[in-house]
Design a protein around this motif. Sequence first.
Motif, PDB file in Angstrom:
ATOM      1  N   ASP A 290      41.559  41.223  63.730  1.00 11.10           N
ATOM      2  CA  ASP A 290      41.062  42.880  62.868  1.00 11.10           C
ATOM      3  C   ASP A 290      41.613  43.746  63.864  1.00 11.10           C
ATOM      4  OD1 ASP A 290      40.106  41.232  60.972  1.00 11.10           O
ATOM      5  OD2 ASP A 290      38.029  40.868  61.576  1.00 11.10           O
ATOM      6  N   GLY A 291      42.534  43.620  64.325  1.00 10.30           N
ATOM      7  CA  GLY A 291      42.775  44.852  64.982  1.00 10.30           C
ATOM      8  C   GLY A 291      42.767  44.944  66.922  1.00 10.30           C
ATOM      9  N   LYS A 292      42.028  44.017  66.775  1.00 13.91           N
ATOM     10  CA  LYS A 292      41.080  44.073  68.403  1.00 13.91           C
ATOM     11  C   LYS A 292      41.378  42.394  69.429  1.00 13.91           C
ATOM     12  CE  LYS A 292      37.345  47.144  66.564  1.00 13.91           C
ATOM     13  NZ  LYS A 292      35.542  47.051  66.277  1.00 13.91           N
ATOM     14  N   ILE A 293      40.827  42.738  70.796  1.00 15.21           N
ATOM     15  CA  ILE A 293      41.162  42.070  71.294  1.00 15.21           C
ATOM     16  C   ILE A 293      40.559  41.529  71.273  1.00 15.21           C
ATOM     17  CG2 ILE A 293      41.572  41.291  73.822  1.00 15.21           C
ATOM     18  CD1 ILE A 293      43.818  43.027  74.097  1.00 15.21           C
ATOM     19  N   VAL A 294      39.688  39.995  70.909  1.00 13.03           N
ATOM     20  CA  VAL A 294      39.044  39.350  70.779  1.00 13.03           C
ATOM     21  C   VAL A 294      38.465  38.179  72.213  1.00 13.03           C
ATOM     22  CG1 VAL A 294      38.002  39.779  68.474  1.00 13.03           C
ATOM     23  CG2 VAL A 294      39.372  37.740  69.675  1.00 13.03           C
ATOM     24  N   TRP A 295      39.817  37.739  72.902  1.00 10.58           N
ATOM     25  CA  TRP A 295      39.580  37.237  74.030  1.00 10.58           C
ATOM     26  C   TRP A 295      40.647  37.467  74.363  1.00 10.58           C
ATOM     27  CZ3 TRP A 295      42.936  33.158  75.708  1.00 10.58           C
ATOM     28  CH2 TRP A 295      42.486  32.348  77.101  1.00 10.58           C
ATOM     29  N   GLN A 296      41.150  37.637  75.575  1.00 15.81           N
ATOM     30  CA  GLN A 296      42.105  37.336  76.985  1.00 15.81           C
ATOM     31  C   GLN A 296      41.501  36.897  78.125  1.00 15.81           C
ATOM     32  OE1 GLN A 296      43.451  41.322  77.861  1.00 15.81           O
ATOM     33  NE2 GLN A 296      41.277  42.177  78.007  1.00 15.81           N
TER      34      GLN A 296
ATOM     35  N   GLU B  84      45.357  36.434  65.835  1.00 19.68           N
ATOM     36  CA  GLU B  84      47.286  36.632  66.470  1.00 19.68           C
ATOM     37  C   GLU B  84      47.127  36.170  67.444  1.00 19.68           C
ATOM     38  OE1 GLU B  84      51.109  39.751  65.422  1.00 19.68           O
ATOM     39  OE2 GLU B  84      48.949  40.200  66.709  1.00 19.68           O
ATOM     40  N   PHE B  85      47.418  35.306  68.595  1.00 16.28           N
ATOM     41  CA  PHE B  85      48.011  35.079  69.539  1.00 16.28           C
ATOM     42  C   PHE B  85      49.450  35.983  69.797  1.00 16.28           C
ATOM     43  CE2 PHE B  85      47.096  31.165  67.247  1.00 16.28           C
ATOM     44  CZ  PHE B  85      45.325  31.095  67.433  1.00 16.28           C
TER      45      PHE B  85
ATOM     46  N   ALA C  79      54.189  38.231  79.210  1.00 15.26           N
ATOM     47  CA  ALA C  79      54.725  38.175  81.201  1.00 15.26           C
ATOM     48  C   ALA C  79      55.593  39.289  81.314  1.00 15.26           C
ATOM     49  CB  ALA C  79      55.461  36.257  81.543  1.00 15.26           C
ATOM     50  N   PRO C  80      55.274  39.989  82.256  1.00 12.90           N
ATOM     51  CA  PRO C  80      56.239  40.829  82.741  1.00 12.90           C
ATOM     52  C   PRO C  80      58.025  40.445  82.560  1.00 12.90           C
ATOM     53  CG  PRO C  80      54.655  41.743  83.715  1.00 12.90           C
ATOM     54  CD  PRO C  80      54.640  40.141  83.430  1.00 12.90           C
ATOM     55  N   ALA C  81      58.019  38.944  82.990  1.00 15.14           N
ATOM     56  CA  ALA C  81      59.253  38.313  84.201  1.00 15.14           C
ATOM     57  C   ALA C  81      60.457  37.886  82.941  1.00 15.14           C
ATOM     58  CB  ALA C  81      58.993  37.136  85.134  1.00 15.14           C
ATOM     59  N   PHE C  82      59.369  37.980  81.475  1.00 15.75           N
ATOM     60  CA  PHE C  82      60.410  37.889  80.485  1.00 15.75           C
ATOM     61  C   PHE C  82      59.973  39.014  79.109  1.00 15.75           C
ATOM     62  CE2 PHE C  82      58.747  33.586  81.956  1.00 15.75           C
ATOM     63  CZ  PHE C  82      59.781  32.914  81.504  1.00 15.75           C
ATOM     64  N   GLY C  83      59.935  39.811  79.599  1.00 15.41           N
ATOM     65  CA  GLY C  83      60.403  41.155  78.930  1.00 15.41           C
ATOM     66  C   GLY C  83      58.708  41.322  77.722  1.00 15.41           C
ATOM     67  N   LYS C  84      59.672  41.246  76.429  1.00 16.02           N
ATOM     68  CA  LYS C  84      58.262  41.786  75.242  1.00 16.02           C
ATOM     69  C   LYS C  84      57.645  40.467  74.886  1.00 16.02           C
ATOM     70  CE  LYS C  84      60.399  45.273  73.360  1.00 16.02           C
ATOM     71  NZ  LYS C  84      59.768  47.010  73.614  1.00 16.02           N
ATOM     72  N   ALA C  85      56.339  40.366  74.246  1.00 14.10           N
ATOM     73  CA  ALA C  85      55.440  39.785  74.457  1.00 14.10           C
ATOM     74  C   ALA C  85      55.714  38.481  73.478  1.00 14.10           C
ATOM     75  CB  ALA C  85      54.152  40.552  74.024  1.00 14.10           C
ATOM     76  N   LEU C  86      55.524  37.493  73.163  1.00 10.98           N
ATOM     77  CA  LEU C  86      55.720  36.346  72.168  1.00 10.98           C
ATOM     78  C   LEU C  86      53.714  36.598  71.047  1.00 10.98           C
ATOM     79  CD1 LEU C  86      56.633  34.284  70.215  1.00 10.98           C
ATOM     80  CD2 LEU C  86      55.564  33.161  72.327  1.00 10.98           C
ATOM     81  N   ARG C  87      54.110  37.200  70.018  1.00  7.39           N
ATOM     82  CA  ARG C  87      53.147  37.311  68.844  1.00  7.39           C
ATOM     83  C   ARG C  87      53.306  35.843  67.740  1.00  7.39           C
ATOM     84  NH1 ARG C  87      54.575  42.929  70.599  1.00  7.39           N
ATOM     85  NH2 ARG C  87      52.500  43.189  72.112  1.00  7.39           N
ATOM     86  N   ASN C  88      52.186  35.937  67.542  1.00  9.59           N
ATOM     87  CA  ASN C  88      52.543  35.274  66.197  1.00  9.59           C
ATOM     88  C   ASN C  88      50.521  35.021  65.446  1.00  9.59           C
ATOM     89  OD1 ASN C  88      54.438  33.119  68.186  1.00  9.59           O
ATOM     90  ND2 ASN C  88      55.156  33.111  65.947  1.00  9.59           N
ATOM     91  N   ARG C  89      50.416  35.158  64.080  1.00 11.51           N
ATOM     92  CA  ARG C  89      49.326  35.089  63.606  1.00 11.51           C
ATOM     93  C   ARG C  89      49.250  33.839  62.661  1.00 11.51           C
ATOM     94  NH1 ARG C  89      46.562  39.361  62.078  1.00 11.51           N
ATOM     95  NH2 ARG C  89      48.265  40.235  62.529  1.00 11.51           N
TER      96      ARG C  89
END
Length: 332
Positions: free
Chosen positions: A240-246, A302-303, A307-317
């Motif tokens: 719901d638009g918020k980080i709930v775990w990291q 959404e996961f 990692a900065p070494a790999f550029g942009k983040a991988l996101r998948n719902r």
Amino acid sequence: MRLIQFRDETGRRRVGWVTADGNGARPLAGVSSVYELAQRAIAAGSKIADQVRSLAEEASVDYARALAEGRVLAPLDHPEPARFLITGTGLTHIGSADARNKMHTATHGGNAPVSDSMKIFEMGLEGGKPAPGQIGVQPEWFFKGVGSCVLGPGEPLPLPGFALAGAEEPEIVGLYILDPQGRPWRIGFALGNEFSDHVTEAQNYLYTQHSKLRACSLGPELLVGELPQDVRGKSRIWRDGKIVWQEDFLSGEANMSHSVANLEHFHFRYSMFRRPGDLHAYFFGAAVMSYSAGFKTKPGDEFEIEAPAFGKALRNRMELVPDEGLVSVAAL
């Protein structure tokens, strides 16, 4: 050097060399896939990086926009998906044994005997990084699927109705091609979400294969060259638009109990994995998992793996897929 596969605004497939600022990409002339690019490099007896430099166009495209519009693809695929083999290993990171042991304790109690998983991890600590030219101890290994189970950035991860749970596994993935003589060549590395049902796995580790759920994601970018010894990143879950775990994760050989070369040997020693023209994606194992921290995911989460070494983040719902019920087989 980092590469992407994408579709331009006309729908044409392209390969792009990500610019220094990470928001643009210089398209490569004459190739529409990393697979073609790798074949060119093999035929020319050159490195992929040299091919990229020789084919890169001067103008760049808006990579950030392409990603936002869903036009960025998984960083590697095969024109015949069944010839892209997806496999992996586990218990290869200093943090992975702790994560697996927490699963074991949560399911079987604090007084449970030492698990086979912990035994394999300790074997890796002792013999997973042999001297150059030597063969070390073999790692855990599993078969995930073929190219049709690979999803790109932004694509939904299907949670089957029969699964007991579904959650992320943030990993680095080795990407490989076999040349006409059947010799494996490493194209590079990518971020991956191996995506598993850890509740099923924790019931009995002989269920590990069933827990894999087959679907996984790669990208967005392919890192060409050597893997940094120390890779640092973050794994997050949005709801719901918020980080709930990291949680932070560590990878690279400095944080692993096996060397990449040792993992590669035990995979490609099988001649059936050295068929000319095939591709392979090999997941190197996860150091952290939300399930081990006691977090419960749900459809719509959404996961995000970064990692900065790999550029942009991988996101998948994660999206729930209805159970098909009994699958019956008819006799011919």
